[in-house]
Scaffold this motif. Sequence first.
Motif, PDB file in Angstrom:
ATOM      1  N   GLU A 143       0.869  -1.179   0.000  1.00 10.80           N
ATOM      2  CA  GLU A 143       0.000   0.000   0.000  1.00 10.80           C
ATOM      3  C   GLU A 143       0.902   1.223   0.000  1.00 10.80           C
ATOM      4  OE1 GLU A 143      -3.774   1.811   2.538  1.00 10.80           O
ATOM      5  OE2 GLU A 143      -3.076  -0.229   2.890  1.00 10.80           O
ATOM      6  N   TYR A 144       0.484   2.252  -0.743  1.00 10.95           N
ATOM      7  CA  TYR A 144       1.363   3.404  -0.944  1.00 10.95           C
ATOM      8  C   TYR A 144       0.664   4.702  -0.539  1.00 10.95           C
ATOM      9  CZ  TYR A 144       3.958  -0.193  -3.240  1.00 10.95           C
ATOM     10  OH  TYR A 144       4.633  -1.373  -3.477  1.00 10.95           O
ATOM     11  N   HIS A 145       1.408   5.517   0.181  1.00  7.32           N
ATOM     12  CA  HIS A 145       0.912   6.786   0.700  1.00  7.32           C
ATOM     13  C   HIS A 145       1.328   7.927  -0.218  1.00  7.32           C
ATOM     14  CE1 HIS A 145       0.357  10.267   3.235  1.00  7.32           C
ATOM     15  NE2 HIS A 145       1.654  10.462   3.328  1.00  7.32           N
ATOM     16  N   ARG A 146       0.424   8.859  -0.423  1.00  5.02           N
ATOM     17  CA  ARG A 146       0.753  10.107  -1.127  1.00  5.02           C
ATOM     18  C   ARG A 146       0.357  11.294  -0.267  1.00  5.02           C
ATOM     19  NH1 ARG A 146      -0.369   5.434  -4.601  1.00  5.02           N
ATOM     20  NH2 ARG A 146       1.607   5.326  -5.716  1.00  5.02           N
ATOM     21  N   THR A 147       1.226  12.271  -0.183  1.00  4.46           N
ATOM     22  CA  THR A 147       0.868  13.508   0.492  1.00  4.46           C
ATOM     23  C   THR A 147      -0.143  14.255  -0.381  1.00  4.46           C
ATOM     24  OG1 THR A 147       2.585  14.833  -0.582  1.00  4.46           O
ATOM     25  CG2 THR A 147       3.227  13.615   1.413  1.00  4.46           C
TER      26      THR A 147
END
Length: 248
Positions: free
Chosen positions: A185-189
Amino acid sequence: MPSPSRANRSFWDADAARYHAEHATYLDGFYWCPEMLSEANAHLLGDVSTSAVLEIGCGSAPCASWLVEHGAGFVAAFDISAGMLARARRKAALTQADVLALPYRDAVFNVAFSAFGALPFVRDLDAALAEIHRVLAPGGRFVFSVTHPMRWVFPDDPASLTAEISYFQREYEERDDAGNLTYAEYHRTFGDWVRALRSSGFSLLDVLEPAWPDDLDASWGQWSPERGRVFPGTAIFVCEKPDPAALD
């Protein structure tokens, strides 16, 4: 080494039964987020009675099915997981596919949307957005909901109000004892999302941050009334693929 796509396909195939048992209420209709904001009330897609609509990362396609039942012109949906698709009511045109390689012609859909589907699980966000942009017709609407960037800094404990994780840590990957990727799972600001949308050719029209309803006392993983009354858990981006002809 398994790619994020292969790892998440296997994860969701294995997790489909548990997921549906645990979230039966949420999956009975078209809800954008754990705050239970419904499309019936929000109308984020607009009038789709004559539109070709694509659901991105549909799971068992409750949202697409709801649209079919409420008079959408044509609805297609895809998901990477055969296990999730097997639980669909088969009202929409369903396909097993990866958002990084969509099996649709250019500019064939008027509306594309995703309720927590696909986008949080791909490492190459630019490639995913490029594919969505490709299949949307000029002037097409693109709406998607994801975990609010702020929520990333808090641990999974739904009662915790203490920030413990760096906002700038952009990936979460689980591996087995042999080092093989099993979940990603990948986080983006917020800045990441805005730049990615702009570089992919989308116009950002609005961002919604749904408040936690006073009468909602059910928790969903890290979403909970305790947290929801203090800070947002979901961000919904409303976008458009510009139509050059409309500027003439």
